[in-house]
Motif scaffolding. Structure first.
Motif, PDB file in Angstrom:
ATOM      1  N   LEU A   1      15.085  -3.551  63.875  1.00 12.93           N
ATOM      2  CA  LEU A   1      14.022  -4.535  63.679  1.00 12.93           C
ATOM      3  C   LEU A   1      12.937  -4.007  62.736  1.00 12.93           C
ATOM      4  O   LEU A   1      12.390  -4.756  61.925  1.00 12.93           O
ATOM      5  CB  LEU A   1      13.411  -4.889  65.041  1.00 12.93           C
ATOM      6  CG  LEU A   1      14.236  -5.831  65.918  1.00 12.93           C
ATOM      7  CD1 LEU A   1      13.616  -5.964  67.291  1.00 12.93           C
ATOM      8  CD2 LEU A   1      14.356  -7.197  65.255  1.00 12.93           C
ATOM      9  N   SER A   2      12.646  -2.720  62.844  1.00 16.35           N
ATOM     10  CA  SER A   2      11.651  -2.129  61.938  1.00 16.35           C
ATOM     11  C   SER A   2      12.120  -2.199  60.484  1.00 16.35           C
ATOM     12  O   SER A   2      11.336  -2.526  59.590  1.00 16.35           O
ATOM     13  CB  SER A   2      11.385  -0.683  62.349  1.00 16.35           C
ATOM     14  OG  SER A   2      10.471  -0.067  61.465  1.00 16.35           O
TER      15      SER A   2
ATOM     16  N   ILE B   1      14.344  -4.373  59.233  1.00 18.74           N
ATOM     17  CA  ILE B   1      14.398  -5.777  58.811  1.00 18.74           C
ATOM     18  C   ILE B   1      13.012  -6.269  58.400  1.00 18.74           C
ATOM     19  O   ILE B   1      12.862  -7.019  57.427  1.00 18.74           O
ATOM     20  CB  ILE B   1      14.991  -6.636  59.935  1.00 18.74           C
ATOM     21  CG1 ILE B   1      16.478  -6.329  60.100  1.00 18.74           C
ATOM     22  CG2 ILE B   1      14.803  -8.125  59.654  1.00 18.74           C
ATOM     23  CD1 ILE B   1      17.147  -7.086  61.238  1.00 18.74           C
ATOM     24  N   ASN B   2      11.964  -5.841  59.135  1.00 18.40           N
ATOM     25  CA  ASN B   2      10.605  -6.275  58.805  1.00 18.40           C
ATOM     26  C   ASN B   2      10.107  -5.658  57.508  1.00 18.40           C
ATOM     27  O   ASN B   2       9.307  -6.273  56.792  1.00 18.40           O
ATOM     28  CB  ASN B   2       9.656  -5.916  59.944  1.00 18.40           C
ATOM     29  CG  ASN B   2       9.973  -6.683  61.217  1.00 18.40           C
ATOM     30  OD1 ASN B   2      10.466  -7.815  61.157  1.00 18.40           O
ATOM     31  ND2 ASN B   2       9.698  -6.091  62.375  1.00 18.40           N
ATOM     32  N   GLU B   3      10.572  -4.453  57.177  1.00 20.29           N
ATOM     33  CA  GLU B   3      10.069  -3.749  55.996  1.00 20.29           C
ATOM     34  C   GLU B   3      10.930  -3.945  54.759  1.00 20.29           C
ATOM     35  O   GLU B   3      10.456  -3.772  53.636  1.00 20.29           O
ATOM     36  CB  GLU B   3       9.980  -2.245  56.289  1.00 20.29           C
ATOM     37  CG  GLU B   3       9.047  -1.893  57.435  1.00 20.29           C
ATOM     38  CD  GLU B   3       9.120  -0.419  57.783  1.00 20.29           C
ATOM     39  OE1 GLU B   3       9.932   0.297  57.132  1.00 20.29           O
ATOM     40  OE2 GLU B   3       8.391   0.024  58.696  1.00 20.29           O
TER      41      GLU B   3
ATOM     42  N   ASN C   1      13.077  -5.327  51.651  1.00 19.80           N
ATOM     43  CA  ASN C   1      13.181  -6.410  50.670  1.00 19.80           C
ATOM     44  C   ASN C   1      14.439  -6.156  49.839  1.00 19.80           C
ATOM     45  O   ASN C   1      14.538  -5.137  49.163  1.00 19.80           O
ATOM     46  CB  ASN C   1      11.950  -6.475  49.765  1.00 19.80           C
ATOM     47  CG  ASN C   1      10.696  -6.863  50.523  1.00 19.80           C
ATOM     48  OD1 ASN C   1      10.751  -7.722  51.409  1.00 19.80           O
ATOM     49  ND2 ASN C   1       9.564  -6.227  50.194  1.00 19.80           N
TER      50      ASN C   1
ATOM     51  N   ALA D   1      17.292 -12.636  58.063  1.00 20.98           N
ATOM     52  CA  ALA D   1      16.315 -13.638  58.506  1.00 20.98           C
ATOM     53  C   ALA D   1      16.844 -14.445  59.683  1.00 20.98           C
ATOM     54  O   ALA D   1      16.066 -14.850  60.568  1.00 20.98           O
ATOM     55  CB  ALA D   1      15.971 -14.557  57.334  1.00 20.98           C
TER      56      ALA D   1
ATOM     57  N   ARG E   1      16.765 -11.997  62.951  1.00 20.32           N
ATOM     58  CA  ARG E   1      15.478 -11.501  63.469  1.00 20.32           C
ATOM     59  C   ARG E   1      14.993 -12.266  64.698  1.00 20.32           C
ATOM     60  O   ARG E   1      14.660 -11.647  65.728  1.00 20.32           O
ATOM     61  CB  ARG E   1      14.429 -11.528  62.363  1.00 20.32           C
ATOM     62  CG  ARG E   1      13.115 -10.871  62.759  1.00 20.32           C
ATOM     63  CD  ARG E   1      12.098 -10.915  61.637  1.00 20.32           C
ATOM     64  NE  ARG E   1      10.874 -10.241  62.037  1.00 20.32           N
ATOM     65  CZ  ARG E   1       9.918 -10.792  62.809  1.00 20.32           C
ATOM     66  NH1 ARG E   1      10.085 -12.041  63.263  1.00 20.32           N
ATOM     67  NH2 ARG E   1       8.840 -10.111  63.123  1.00 20.32           N
TER      68      ARG E   1
ATOM     69  N   MET F   1      14.586 -10.722  68.626  1.00 23.32           N
ATOM     70  CA  MET F   1      13.254 -10.679  69.212  1.00 23.32           C
ATOM     71  C   MET F   1      13.133 -11.577  70.434  1.00 23.32           C
ATOM     72  O   MET F   1      12.030 -11.823  70.924  1.00 23.32           O
ATOM     73  CB  MET F   1      12.225 -11.107  68.161  1.00 23.32           C
ATOM     74  CG  MET F   1      12.114 -10.190  66.961  1.00 23.32           C
ATOM     75  SD  MET F   1      11.292  -8.632  67.362  1.00 23.32           S
ATOM     76  CE  MET F   1       9.612  -9.195  67.625  1.00 23.32           C
TER      77      MET F   1
END
Length: 943
Positions: A418-419, A421-423, A425, A436, A439, A443
């Motif tokens: 998850l970390s 995927i959030n960071e 690009n 997308a 995610r 969560m």
């Protein structure tokens, strides 16, 4: 003496031909010993110089030379011999009164002992009927054979045309996958532009769908014969697939060959839009009536389904197990036992969690950049715990989503993933869209608590996985292991409040760490929205999740480890390595517990086990003993222990027992071709018989039988091909007459020049022979030296010839070996010719200081034998463009092969290149080389 026509009986004094009667004909066997026995009985010394392959391809014996009890007639179009059949009915005295037949086939004169044996055979068996041939008119006797030979030649030519067309049709539509894979009856073969057009009569009159149907029938007959010889089999039901516009269930059959190898075949498809009872009836009806098998020989059943059909498969298996007690339910490859149980659990929320775990695993394998970032996050998060980083990284290797610790691994990588995927690009739109979509699912609190509950409940069942995979070390403690697993599950179910409170607290802590809110799902099976809103999260997940999972696991473990399954798995102790390491003893109660239907000779079972025990119990410690079921089945003298062999075959038939693939990896490749067909073919173009032919393409059948069946159904096709050949021959003759006068003077001049060249050749013939002998000695010395240099460093080799010793230097040796290499490669390429081939590239090998990629060619030679030959090496340190150009030049210019005949594209067989950069470069290389041949090479990338 010229070879006889293949449609005439090869026996001496036999004039039977395929166009004269309805008598069946049988080819010579490929087995050298049986082939020699056939040849000796035929008394044809003129054929002794021919190989078994040549005899099998060119010569046949008619049915009149075999005992009637040795002939099996399966249908009106197919007659086969029983295994080990030998011809014994011959008339070797007819040539004494028929001089013409004596000149036609040379006969070895019979000795007194052979004549006595022949007379004894004739007394025991009825003499074969011999047709009287018309011989009153001498002119007729001379003209009719000549006319018949002409007719046979034209018929044989027409059949060869059909055979070539059938091979091309199957190679282009059945044995390969194209984007336009659906056969089109209106579009003739060769119309795509990549291959020269075949016979226009075949392209116009023959429907490709009918060709596929004929090949499917012949393949099915071969599979049926193989399963009958194997006796025992298991049924494997795969997940639903859309075929011919409707959802269908593919049915596979697993068995063990006579040689001890596992085999798997696709047998057909069943509709899934019907009730479970109707589906069971259709399955049993297809097994008995369509496929010609007996359910009494079925020993295993497995299914792998997802979604709403899970409950239907559960009901189907319950009915089959109830009607046939000898059938056992087993997990399906590639899943571990505990993962298979959850994969087939008929609860939609559980199915979604398993699908998400598999999607995450595929994403990490597809995106190397994402995996590298996840690895870095794992090191930073778990670096303070000794050995934890290595454990998690090792657990994420291969297909971890199918293993026993899949949910534990998913929980370990959830926070790092998850970390990242959030960071992250990425420019890859597919990867970005997939991340997308994943995610919000990752969560969700219901996803997290489901992972925690599954991890803790399935650990009780995971201890049973080794026994189902055929691990012999736990066979003696199997009953205790099953009892222990059920006790753990029952304890968790009885104390569900205590255990669930721990699991719920663990899930809440993980959710808070990830910033996920503890919440209830909006929709739940069997619960209304009002009931969901009134429940507390802990109570809700205890009732709908933990309790249901535990009840399901207890029920399924009892169902899988039935009395019959335990009885079968107990015979894992017959494997020699186990008997040598443990105190194995034969007990009366253990022998009495055996299922008599699994034995070949039940009356001698106890004595046979005693001999088997003596053979292995005190085996030498220095001897390498078989450690698996299939390794034991390959022991040379296993045939002397028919009951042990039968029990081990039953074990090898069970779907969950690890299958050791044969030399060509047939067992693993069948399911791989099934997934390749589904992935490469659009849903609206999938056809059942095309899928059957493509997936079962390793099943060998006789194309000549296919031609005969087609000709019997469409007899007018031969006449049309005859007319086409006559027109073609007339046109060729006319063109040759026009050119003959123009070439007459040139031929005379050539003859004069030839006379001069012959005189010069006579003068130098003596020197040429001497030079050839010297060159031959040099070649032998170089090859001998090259072989010796593998184990000993030497710089020269010697060859004794006429008392003299000649030495070859290292530079000369390299030059001579280069000549030998070119000669061998030319010989292989000459056998390839215009045949279809596939290009295989194996893993990187290091030679000296340089790394190379070995290049192999796979093709079928003129004897219909599959060949895999090493052709050369490709430098592995080249960049993408250079490697692409180099590979293209090797195939097209150095080997002079036409890529239009390639049917495999670039297949990476066991490819394990060092480093991801080389793998990416090679993938680009394959697409660059073949991007100009979108339809010619019709295969896929299997690995």
């Amino acid at each position: 003496m010229q070879s006889k026509m293949p449609d005439c009986c090869a026996a001496a004094n036999c004039n039977q031909c395929t166009d004269q009667s309805n008598v069946a004909f049988f080819r010579f066997p490929l087995d050298p010993e049986r082939c020699k026995q056939w040849l000796d009985n035929c008394r044809r010394p003129d054929l002794e110089t021919k190989t078994p392959e040549q005899l099998h391809r060119l010569y046949k014996l008619c049915a009149k030379h075999f005992e009637p009890s040795l002939i099996c007639r399966h249908s009106a179009l197919r007659t086969v011999l029983k295994e080990g059949a030998v011809p014994t009915i011959f008339d070797f005295t007819g040539h004494l009164n028929n001089p013409q037949s004596r000149n036609r086939k040379r006969i070895r004169e019979s000795t007194d002992e052979e004549l006595a044996a022949l007379k004894k055979v004739k007394d025991e068996c009825p003499a074969p009927e011999v047709k009287e041939e018309p011989g009153e008119n001498s002119t007729t006797c001379e003209l009719e054979p000549e006319h018949r030979d002409k007719e046979d030649a034209s018929t044989s030519k027409a059949k060869e045309t059909l055979k070539l067309y059938f091979k091309e049709t199957l190679a282009f539509t059945g044995f390969s996958i194209r984007n336009d894979a659906k056969p089109n009856a209106l579009e003739p073969m060769g119309g795509h532009g990549e291959l020269p057009r075949l016979n226009p009569i075949c392209a116009e009159k023959i429907d490709q769908k009918e060709v596929l149907q004929f090949s499917e029938d012949l393949m099915r007959e071969e599979i049926r014969n193989s399963l009958r010889s194997a006796r025992f089999f298991s049924i494997l039901l795969q997940d639903v697939a859309s075929i011919e516009g409707k959802d269908q269930i593919p049915v596979f059959i697993r068995s063990v060959t006579v040689a001890g190898f596992p085999q798997k075949h696709l047998m057909g498809f069943l509709p899934c839009d019907i009730e479970a009872d109707t589906l069971a009836y259709m399955l049993l009806s297809a097994i008995r009536n369509k496929w010609g098998l007996r359910m009494e020989h079925c020993r295993g059943l497995t299914y792998l389904t997802t979604g709403s059909i899970c409950q239907k498969m559960k009901d189907l298996s319950s009915r089959i197990l109830r009607e046939f007690p000898q059938v056992v339910l087993a997990p399906s490859d590639p899943y571990a036992f505990n993962m298979w149980l959850i994969r087939c659990m008929p609860i939609i929320s559980i199915q979604k969690v398993v699908n998400t775990v598999e999607e995450v695993a595929n994403l990490l394998r597809k995106s190397l950049t994402l995996w590298e970032k996840v690895e870095a996050k794992i090191s930073s998060l778990y670096g303070h715990i000794k050995g934890e980083v290595d454990r998690i990284k090792e657990a994420c290797q291969n297909h971890w989503e199918y293993g026993v610790d899949a949910f534990q691994t998913m929980l370990d990588i959830l926070e790092p993933l998850l970390s990242c995927i959030n960071e992250m690009n990425t420019s890859d739109m597919d990867t970005a869209e997939q991340m997308a979509r994943l995610r919000p699912v990752l969560m969700d609190f219901s996803f997290i608590i489901t992972l925690v509950v599954l991890k803790n409940t399935l650990c009780c069942v995971s201890i049973l996985n080794p026994s189902l995979k055929g691990t012999i070390s736990i066979s003696s403690t199997l009953q205790y292991t099953i009892s222990n697993a059920l006790k753990l599950l029952n304890k968790q179910l009885q104390e569900i409040a205590i255990f669930h409170r721990k699991w719920y607290s663990d899930a809440v802590c993980r959710a808070k760490k990830l910033g996920v809110e503890v919440s209830l799902p909006e929709i739940s099976e069997g619960k209304s929205k009002e009931e969901i809103a009134q429940s507390s999260p802990e109570d809700f997940y205890r009732e709908t999740l933990s309790a249901q999972i535990l009840q399901y696991l207890i029920e399924e473990v009892k169902k899988v480890f039935s009395t019959e399954m335990v009885r079968i798995l107990r015979w894992l102790s017959l494997v020699p390595s186990y008997m040598a390491d443990h105190n194995f003893s034969i007990r009366r109660d253990k022998v009495a517990d055996a299922n008599l239907n699994n034995l070949a000779r039940p009356d001698s079972f106890y004595d046979e086990l005693g001999c088997w025990e003596v053979k292995w119990k005190h085996a030498s410690k220095r001897r390498i003993l078989p450690t698996t079921v299939f390794g034991t089945l390959k022991i040379p003298d296993i045939g002397f222990y028919p009951n042990v062999q039968s029990l081990l075959k039953v074990l090898g038939t069970i779907p969950c027992v690890n299958a050791e693939a044969d030399v060509y990896g047939q067992y693993d490749m069948v399911l791989g071709r099934y997934h390749s067909y589904l992935g490469a073919t659009p849903e609206d173009q999938r056809v059942c018989n095309m899928a059957f032919v493509y997936i079962n393409q390793d099943v060998h059948f006789n194309f000549e039988d296919m031609v005969e069946s087609f000709v019997q159904k469409h007899p007018d096709i031969l006449q049309q091909l005859h007319m086409e050949d006559d027109v073609t021959d007339t046109q060729i003759a006319a063109s040759e007459d026009g050119e003959r006068n123009d070439l007459k003077e040139e031929v005379e001049d050539t003859q004069v020049m030839t006379f001069v060249a012959e005189e010069e050749k006579m003068d130098h013939s003596g020197c040429a022979e001497t030079d050839k002998e010297a060159l031959k000695a040099a070649l032998q010395a170089a090859v001998t030296m090259a072989c010796k240099s593998q184990s000993k460093q030497s710089t020269e080799a010697s060859v004794e010839q006429g008392g003299d010793v000649e030495y070859v230097s290292r530079s000369e040796m390299k030059e001579v070996l280069s000549v030998c290499e070119d000669a061998v490669r030319v010989g292989i390429l000459s056998e390839v010719g215009n045949s279809f081939f596939s290009l295989f590239i194996d893993r990187v090998v290091k030679m000296g200081e340089q790394e190379y990629l070995p290049l192999f060619l796979r093709f079928v030679d003129s004897f219909d034998v599959m060949r895999l030959e090493l052709m050369g090496f490709l430098e592995a340190d080249l960049d993408c463009d250079t490697m692409s150009e180099r590979l293209y030049n090797i195939v097209t210019k150095e080997w002079n092969l036409d890529l239009n005949y390639c049917r495999g594209k670039v297949s990476m067989l066991s490819y394990a290149a060092s480093g991801n950069q080389l793998q990416q470069r090679f993938g680009q290389d394959g697409r660059t080389v073949f991007e100009d041949y979108p339809k010619g090479p019709g295969g896929t990338l299997p690995g």
